[in-house]
Design an enzyme around this catalytic site. Structure first.
Site, short mmCIF file in Angstrom:
data_model
loop_
_atom_site.label_atom_id
_atom_site.label_comp_id
_atom_site.label_asym_id
_atom_site.label_seq_id
_atom_site.Cartn_x
_atom_site.Cartn_y
_atom_site.Cartn_z
N HIS A 31 46.57 36.25 38.41
CA HIS A 31 45.30 36.36 38.68
C HIS A 31 44.80 37.47 39.79
O HIS A 31 45.56 37.55 40.76
CB HIS A 31 44.67 35.03 39.15
CG HIS A 31 43.13 34.88 39.04
ND1 HIS A 31 42.31 35.43 40.06
CD2 HIS A 31 42.16 34.61 37.96
CE1 HIS A 31 41.05 35.49 39.55
NE2 HIS A 31 41.01 34.57 38.48
N HIS A 32 43.64 38.20 39.63
CA HIS A 32 43.65 39.24 40.57
C HIS A 32 43.38 38.83 41.86
O HIS A 32 43.41 39.59 42.80
CB HIS A 32 42.49 40.35 39.90
CG HIS A 32 42.35 41.62 40.68
ND1 HIS A 32 43.29 42.30 40.68
CD2 HIS A 32 41.36 41.97 41.31
CE1 HIS A 32 43.01 43.47 41.38
NE2 HIS A 32 41.92 43.33 41.92
N SER A 33 42.80 37.51 42.16
CA SER A 33 42.63 37.12 43.42
C SER A 33 43.87 37.03 44.37
O SER A 33 43.77 37.03 45.54
CB SER A 33 41.84 35.67 43.38
OG SER A 33 42.86 34.65 42.67
#
Length: 214
Positions: free
Chosen positions: A89-91
């Site tokens: 996930h980009h987070s």
């Protein structure tokens, strides 16, 4: 593995209420070996890898556990003995930071005590990167000042073109541009990779009158 505190969403959906929760990381939930069609793998392994990687972009991640997965495709392709698709996930980080972490976790095959060798960064030889001359004469100093002027001018031109493109300019029509009569494409996108010869790239560039600078 040890317990971690992460932000989870109720129901495993990203639309659920978010809260901090203590979870135990089960590695088996993050190491995925998919059962793929053996006939498809035998026929075109590269296509199977491409379609599998593309399908992952259409599936939501389980927000009730850490948002990372390793998908192991244990069959040979034209470019590798096996393939690992890392889904994160980009987070958790952007592409550069995740690649840096991946390289830092690996070791050289020739020497397990060393990190993998990284490509050498190209040297910057433009005048703007040179130290300010102190005793090289007036002409050298003027050349150094001129390089800053050129840099500032090019920056202003780029910003002006960017603003104009956002407001009213449009990209020039090429062989790859869609016409107004084309049907509406599906919003689904695919990740496709292909190895091309540099001569083929130059042929396409010349065919569409594309100007490139290096």
């Amino acid at each position: 593995m040890e317990d971690l505190y992460i932000v989870v969403a109720d129901g495993g959906s990203e639309d659920g209420n978010r809260r901090w929760a203590r979870v135990k990381v089960n590695v088996d939930d993050h190491i995925i070996v998919p059962a793929l069609d053996p006939a498809g793998v035998e026929t075109d392994a590269d296509q199977v890898v491409e379609e599998y990687a593309a399908s992952l972009s259409t599936l939501p991640m389980d927000a009730s556990r850490p948002l990372w997965e390793f998908h192991i495709l244990d069959f040979p392709t034209s470019e590798a003995t096996s393939t690992v698709v890392l889904r994160v996930h980009h987070s958790l980080g952007d592409g550069m930071s995740l690649m840096t972490l991946l390289f830092a976790s690996a070791r050289s095959v020739a020497d397990p005590t060393r990190l993998p060798a990284m490509p050498k960064q190209p040297e910057r030889t433009a005048a703007i990167y040179m130290p300010r001359p102190r005793s090289a004469g007036a002409m050298a100093f003027l050349g150094w000042v001129w390089s800053y002027f050129v840099l500032a001018w090019n920056t202003m031109v780029d910003v002006a073109f960017f603003a104009a493109t956002v407001l009213f300019l449009r990209d020039p029509k090429t062989s790859f541009s869609c016409s107004d009569d084309d049907p509406v494409f599906s919003p689904r996108r695919r990740f496709v990779h292909l190895s091309l010869s540099l001569d083929d790239v130059k042929f396409i560039k010349n065919a569409i009158n594309c100007v490139s600078t290096v």
